[in-house]
Each structure stands twice: as structure tokens, then as C-alpha cells.
Design a protein around this motif. Structure first.
Motif, PDB file in Angstrom:
ATOM      1  N   CYS A 109      -1.936  -7.705  -3.852  1.00 48.03           N
ATOM      2  CA  CYS A 109      -2.529  -7.766  -2.272  1.00 48.03           C
ATOM      3  C   CYS A 109      -1.373  -9.009  -1.758  1.00 48.03           C
ATOM      4  O   CYS A 109      -0.467  -9.480  -2.622  1.00 48.03           O
ATOM      5  N   ARG A 164     -11.299  -6.876  -4.022  1.00 51.21           N
ATOM      6  CA  ARG A 164     -11.793  -5.873  -2.917  1.00 51.21           C
ATOM      7  C   ARG A 164     -10.300  -5.172  -2.684  1.00 51.21           C
ATOM      8  O   ARG A 164     -10.378  -3.933  -2.148  1.00 51.21           O
ATOM      9  N   ALA A 165      -9.243  -5.937  -2.259  1.00 46.06           N
ATOM     10  CA  ALA A 165      -8.288  -5.510  -1.408  1.00 46.06           C
ATOM     11  C   ALA A 165      -7.586  -4.509  -2.379  1.00 46.06           C
ATOM     12  O   ALA A 165      -7.120  -3.295  -1.986  1.00 46.06           O
ATOM     13  N   LYS A 181      -7.037  -3.637   9.587  1.00 49.56           N
ATOM     14  CA  LYS A 181      -8.399  -2.854   9.468  1.00 49.56           C
ATOM     15  C   LYS A 181      -8.143  -1.262   9.735  1.00 49.56           C
ATOM     16  O   LYS A 181      -8.827  -0.498   8.843  1.00 49.56           O
ATOM     17  N   GLY A 199      -8.901  -0.857  -2.659  1.00 46.48           N
ATOM     18  CA  GLY A 199      -8.932  -0.074  -1.336  1.00 46.48           C
ATOM     19  C   GLY A 199      -9.986  -0.527  -0.320  1.00 46.48           C
ATOM     20  O   GLY A 199     -10.091   0.411   0.778  1.00 46.48           O
ATOM     21  N   GLU A 200     -10.564  -1.525  -0.496  1.00 52.08           N
ATOM     22  CA  GLU A 200     -11.537  -1.820   0.519  1.00 52.08           C
ATOM     23  C   GLU A 200     -11.210  -2.600   1.672  1.00 52.08           C
ATOM     24  O   GLU A 200     -11.916  -2.954   2.506  1.00 52.08           O
ATOM     25  N   GLY A 201      -9.864  -2.784   1.930  1.00 58.07           N
ATOM     26  CA  GLY A 201      -9.153  -3.436   2.979  1.00 58.07           C
ATOM     27  C   GLY A 201      -9.401  -4.947   3.182  1.00 58.07           C
ATOM     28  O   GLY A 201      -9.324  -5.659   1.971  1.00 58.07           O
ATOM     29  N   TRP A 203      -5.829   0.467   9.071  1.00 63.69           N
ATOM     30  CA  TRP A 203      -5.091   1.224   7.520  1.00 63.69           C
ATOM     31  C   TRP A 203      -5.607   0.631   6.532  1.00 63.69           C
ATOM     32  O   TRP A 203      -4.976   0.944   5.422  1.00 63.69           O
ATOM     33  N   ASP A 204      -6.735  -0.191   6.506  1.00 66.05           N
ATOM     34  CA  ASP A 204      -7.238  -1.023   5.264  1.00 66.05           C
ATOM     35  C   ASP A 204      -6.093  -1.438   4.282  1.00 66.05           C
ATOM     36  O   ASP A 204      -6.167  -1.187   3.084  1.00 66.05           O
ATOM     37  N   ILE A 225     -13.881  -7.100  10.279  1.00 70.07           N
ATOM     38  CA  ILE A 225     -13.275  -7.497   8.907  1.00 70.07           C
ATOM     39  C   ILE A 225     -14.525  -8.380   8.335  1.00 70.07           C
ATOM     40  O   ILE A 225     -14.510  -9.512   9.016  1.00 70.07           O
ATOM     41  N   LYS A 251       0.723  -1.310   0.049  1.00 67.16           N
ATOM     42  CA  LYS A 251       0.025   0.175  -0.002  1.00 67.16           C
ATOM     43  C   LYS A 251       0.923   1.279  -0.138  1.00 67.16           C
ATOM     44  O   LYS A 251       0.622   2.087  -0.617  1.00 67.16           O
TER      45      LYS A 251
END
Length: 366
Positions: free
Chosen positions: A166, A249-250, A189, A253-255, A191-192, A226, A159
Motif C-alpha cells: 500500500c 484493509r488496503a 475510491k 482490496g477494500e480500498g 478504483w479502490d 471513504i 494495484k
């Protein structure tokens, strides 16, 4: 059931029991893949199983010593995970790592040589079963649960650098009660972070049934804040679909996500464990006959007209021949020389003046 098309692809329905969600939608149960990819998945699972069979035989012939944890029965997880990732994504796991090491690109001969402590092993013969590495594969970790916060750290780096990638951080049901797992959840979570926490639930942590060790065995719900998914980890396509869903998702930016793979190992926890003192032989045989990941996938390919029985038999023979040849290469390799024990402790140019051995006479000066 699926429908083969003129485009030489097939769409397969995984059924309504492939996924269960916690605070999230679940992946589509419709999976479309081309014939070459479908057969490549089958080949990969056969090669992973043959690799573990070769390790089992070599251990029993005393060519491999020490710790050795096999993933026989769990092949759908490393193969399905890898099929959903790119080379830029990262994977880190515990010590049942041979399948993941192979799927990340390490040569079979290098894995077998490492198990035997040979110089050409993936860790130069100095790591053994628990400490194997490959491009963007961070082990192979011997401390229970310790790889989970490391995985969160790798995702932090991704990130921070703005990478469209990911990290998949895997751990077993036995490690799921570790405090550091929940600390990693919290930071991920906050910092997502683009990390998928994947729990390989093979029902037993060493010789203890999950229900005797955990107050909540719905591991996919244990991230609280989560979202989570429970997956049929004996279905390679369900594994692939779930990881692809979480990855999308990751990187958007959805964590993080917690993904529980319900799977099963046929052997004991390690080669020193017969695996039959805390479960029955009938249970193991029932899982083999009803849920085997390779047999189940084979039936899918046959039922959907992707391949014939002869096609799959040919792949089986090729996989056996390939691993047999890789095993022969590994056996022919020499062991490291004693002076090599001091190598690779520090990056070249950053060494300390000396390292102590067991006794003062063994002190090594760089």
C-alpha cells in the motif's frame, strides 16, 4: 497498563480515546510487542528528535540555508507509520520530511549533508530540506498538497502490478482544503486503490489555526464515501496500530482510508517562524509537559517493566552520540561542484541536446 510475560513481550492497552471511527470499525486498543521492538521504537523516536535538534542548531549556525521545516514534537508519526509497513510499501509526504526520510532507511549523515547542500546528501546536495528520497520514499514535496494525487498514482501502480503493498500519502491540515486532495479521494475510491490518506493535523497551517481555515476540522470524515479514523498522533503505538489496520484493509482490496493524526509541532512552521505570534508559549509548554510522544512512551515502558530508567538513559546517550557523529560526518563533506548542476536532470541516454542557463553563455551541451 500492560502485563509483561515470560515470552519477553508486553500487551499495552491504549485506552478508549486512542481512536475514533467514521463509517468503519476502529483498530484494537490492545497492542502486543516484544521487548526488542518496544525499545527499538523508543530509540527511533529519540534519534529522530536528535536529528531535528542537530538540524535546528546547524541552521542557527548558518550551516543550513533556505527552507527548513522540523517535526520536533511529531516524532510518533514517522516512527509509528514505518513500524506498521514493510519495505515494499510506499510513503510520500510534504516538506516536513526529515523523520520519514530517516525511517525509510536514509542515513542520518546523508540527511544532514543534504540540508547543508553537501555532495554526499541523499539528493547529492541539490534538493535541500524539502526534496529528500529513500527506497520507496517519494519525498519530500514542496508544493502544498501536490503529493496526495501522486500518492494515489503510486497506489494505482501497486494495484496494477498486483503487489501486496500500500501507499501512505501524508499531508497537513493546511493542505486538507486543496481541491486536488478531494480529486485524489474520488479516483482512489472509484478504483479502490490501496492508499492511506494520512492528515497530520498539528493544529496550525503555517500561522493559521485549523478552525479559522476549515469549516470542518474533523479531517477523518472528509472523505465522505471513504471510511476514516482519527488517531492520537502523539501516541506512537496508536499510530502504528492505525496504519497496520488501514494497510490490512488496503491490501485485501477494500480500498482507501482517511486517517487523521492529531499531533503538535513544538517549533514554528519553519525555521523562519518563531511559532509564538499565533499561539502562546503556555500552550506550547502545556503540550510538551502533558503530551510529549517520547516522554509518554517512556512512562509506558517503565510502568510495564519493559525497561529500567538506566536502560532508557543509555539509549538516550547512544542516540545523542550517534547523531553527533553523523553531524560531524556531514560537516566534513564537500559541496557539489558547479558542473554537477546539470547532472540528473534527465536519465542518462535520454538527455536533450542542450539546456539553457540564466544567460546564453551558460548553455550546457550534453
Amino acid at each position: 497498563r500492560g502485563l509483561a510475560t515470560a515470552a519477553d513481550s508486553v500487551t499495552i492497552d491504549l485506552g478508549d480515546k486512542a481512536f475514533e471511527g467514521y463509517n468503519t470499525d476502529v483498530p484494537s486498543s490492545q497492542v502486543t510487542l516484544g521487548r526488542d521492538e518496544a525499545l527499538g521504537i523508543y530509540r527511533a523516536m529519540q534519534e529522530v528528535r536528535r536529528l531535528e535538534m542537530a538540524a535546528d542548531s546547524s541552521y542557527k549556525h548558518k550551516l543550513i540555508r533556505g527552507f527548513c521545516h522540523l517535526c520536533t514534537g511529531q516524532e510518533a508519526v514517522p516512527v509509528g507509520v514505518e513500524r506498521a509497513l514493510t519495505g515494499e510499501d510506499a510513503v510520500i509526504t510534504a516538506y516536513r520530511c526529515h523523520g520519514f526520510t530517516y525511517m525509510r532507511g536514509a542515513p542520518a549523515a546523508g540527511i544532514l549533508a543534504e540540508l547543508m547542500g553537501r555532495r554526499s546528501g541523499v539528493s547529492k546536495g541539490k534538493g535541500g530540506s524539502m526534496h529528500m528520497y529513500a527506497p520507496n520514499f517519494y519525498g519530500g514535496n514542496g508544493i502544498v498538497g501536490a503529493q496526495v494525487p501522486l500518492g494515489a498514482g503510486i497506489a494505482f501502480a501497486q494495484k496494477y502490478r498486483g503487489a501486496a503493498a500500500c501507499t501512505v500519502a501524508l499531508y497537513g491540515d493546511g493542505a486538507a482544503n486543496q481541491g486536488q486532495v478531494f480529486e485524489a479521494y474520488n479516483m482512489a475510491k472509484l478504483w479502490d486503490l490501496p492508499v492511506l490518506f494520512v492528515c497530520e493535523n498539528n493544529k496550525y497551517g503555517m500561522g493559521t489555526a485549523a478552525s479559522r481555515a476549515a469549516a470542518n476540522t474533523d479531517y477523518y470524515t472528509r472523505g465522505q464515501y471513504i471510511p476514516g479514523i482519527r488517531v492520537n498522533g502523539m501516541d506512537v503505538l496508536a499510530v502504528r496500530q492505525a496504519i497496520a489496520f488501514g494497510r490490512q484493509r488496503a491490501i485485501a482490496g477494500e480500498g482507501p482510508m482517511v486517517i487523521e493524526m492529531k499531533t503538535y509541532r513544538y517549533g514554528g512552521h519553519s525555521m523562519s517562524d518563531p511559532g509564538t505570534t499565533y499561539r502562546t508559549r503556555e500552550e506550547i509548554q502545556h503540550m510538551r509537559s502533558t503530551s510529549d510522544p517520547i516522554t509518554g512512551y517512556k512512562h509506558r515502558l517503565l510502568d510495564n517493566g519493559v525497561a529500567s530508567e538506566d536502560d532508557l538513559k543509555a539509549i538516550d546517550k547512544q542516540a545523542k552520540k550517534f547523531v553527533d557523529e553523523e553531524l560531524a560526518k556531514a560537516k566534513a563533506e564537500p559541496e557539489p561542484q558547479a558542473h554537477e548542476l546539470w547532472d540528473d536532470v534527465y536519465v542518462k541516454g535520454a538527455e536533450v541536446p542542450y539546456l539553457r542557463g540564466r544567460v546564453p553563455e551558460e548553455t550546457h551541451h550534453y
